[in-house]
Design an enzyme around this catalytic site. Sequence first.
Site, mmCIF file in Angstrom:
data_model
loop_
_atom_site.group_PDB
_atom_site.id
_atom_site.type_symbol
_atom_site.label_atom_id
_atom_site.label_comp_id
_atom_site.label_asym_id
_atom_site.label_seq_id
_atom_site.Cartn_x
_atom_site.Cartn_y
_atom_site.Cartn_z
ATOM 1 N N ASP A 249 0.836 -1.199 0.000
ATOM 2 C CA ASP A 249 0.000 0.000 0.000
ATOM 3 C C ASP A 249 0.877 1.257 0.000
ATOM 4 O OD1 ASP A 249 -2.718 1.160 0.465
ATOM 5 O OD2 ASP A 249 -1.746 1.944 2.264
ATOM 6 N N GLU B 87 1.280 -0.688 -5.206
ATOM 7 C CA GLU B 87 0.306 0.362 -5.479
ATOM 8 C C GLU B 87 1.108 1.561 -5.987
ATOM 9 O OE1 GLU B 87 -1.535 2.682 -2.468
ATOM 10 O OE2 GLU B 87 -3.228 3.161 -3.743
#
Length: 602
Positions: free
Chosen positions: A247, A324
């Site tokens: 993330d 990401e």
Amino acid sequence: MKLIAAILLVTGGTCAFAQPKTPAKLDKEGHPWWQHAVFYEIYPRSFADTNGDGLGDLNGITAHMDYLRKLGVDAIWITPCFPSPQVDFGYDVADYTNIEPMYGTLADFDRLVQQGRKRQIRVVLDFVVNHSSDQHPWFLKSKASRQSEYRDWYIWRDGKPRDPNAPPLPGIATDPNAPAGEDPPNNWTSLFGGPAWRYDPGTRQWYYHYFDPAQPDLNWRNPRVHDAMFNVVRFWFDRGVAGFRLDAVDTLFEDPQLRDNPPFYPPNELDAAGNPLPGAVPPKDPYGMPLQRRIYNDNLPENHVVLQQLRQVADQYGAVLIGETWTENIAQLKQYYGQGAAAEIQLPMDFLFANVNRLSAPEFRRQVGLVESSGGWPVYLFSNHDITRAYNRYGGQQPSDQVAKLLAALLLTLRGTPILYYGEEIGMENRDPVSREEVRDPIGIRGWPLEKGRDGERTPMQWTAGANAGFTSGKPWLPIAANYQTHNVEAEEQDANSVLNFYRAAIRLRHRDPALVEGAYVALNQDDPNVMAYLRQYRGRAVLVALNMSSEPQTVRFDLARQGYGAKSRLHELLSSNAAAQQKLSEVSLQPYGVFIGEVLR
Ligand code: NOJ
Ligand code: CA
């Protein structure tokens, strides 16, 4: 990577310095599993509820493992399922090595992994590397006093006296707890609205949060943070996890001097030298803060060092790292792959592709061409839990199943790893909240109405046409999207022409035809404004893909003389939709949004 993989092979999957749970099997071409795999993202809160509390859970995923197997996916990426106050629905982690009770237990998780393994479905978790929850014991201890041994696990600084001549701050920029006349340590703004600093009256300092105030940034310059986070990775790898989606990887590090970011001006407000034109004012974000170029807290070179180290650990387990990776251009994306001993993320997501927000053959062709030229293994997706569902984004005012099938054909025939978002395979549509009261996502609450938040793309999976789309026997945490009566698993399984059956067929084809995985990508008819066409060439065979991205019928002619195919060459259909089955290279006819995939025969 290659060296370690080779050692694993000759030692039958184990070696002296690592105990891989998921050996890095290579195919005949030397490709690892994650290049062949079709990934499927699951938002656990919304997938399937087994205990009637209106929230999905891990047992719900396990219960649908056969569905996933039949769909043909090889790996599932589960967004954060760790203990969390759920301010950002799991992206605020309060314990990195446990399971959120509303989702189940560690034993449920182990069962999920085991049931996946039985069906050759690997499990990838989400690693929230940049920040924890403000309820994580690390942060609670850090906040307890300036002398705490955990103080330096987060980023704390003194505020600055406010310039008495400065214009008043917008409401969102005012921290009600801060002493009058004191401003945050610098001008950085949070992606979730307002300043990126929150005042703590207890210790009279400010802490930094790139996202929500409930998501304080970890201080990656502290070696103890580094070690603690690497222990988390090993914990899950040892438990059988096949990889991580990382993330917010571009936000790990901040400028140590905390310099102010410069304002952002759109290109038309800049002169030739790049300076703002007189009177130019930076536009505001949806929360009312002036936009800035995040040059001091985004994309710092130090991020790459951590990613290289993470990759070394992942390689010991034959595991994959999915990034990401929001990048401005392909050069930036390329950096995330790294190289050789400095390898980084195997699968950095190409959001430039997902950012092509309309069906446009020239634009998709351009983006695919760019990523192909980067030399890395591409990673394609259309939507996720932060991006409006593809069904609506590409379907326009009147979304249609035919467009959904065309998207499936594109995603599953390109050279690269595809990631599906749950529900995409049944044509689930977005269901944005209709009022602020309805919004659950913190960014929608803060940014309404300009920013409606991400609830729309997170609605419950549509299993049946019955109550709550078969998602829960209780009250679903978000309303069900309107099209559930026609677009649900049960109904689509019975319909040979459904989106679901098209996805299944396209995935099956991808798995069966090595040209679709290994084959070179060769763009065709590059001037065609309507039809995106390409070959996948592999060992003397060629598979042709033609996708009509327009609402009008199109006829296309291909010249493959250089590849040894004359105009009389036939095409043997492998999969089509809204296109005639018998086609010739001299005349491929496609109805609106039609798809034709066929092998070229001499
Ligand atoms: C990216 C995640 O995909 C998003 O859902 C989340 O809000 C932020 N990172 C913060 O963790
Ligand atoms: Ca950070």
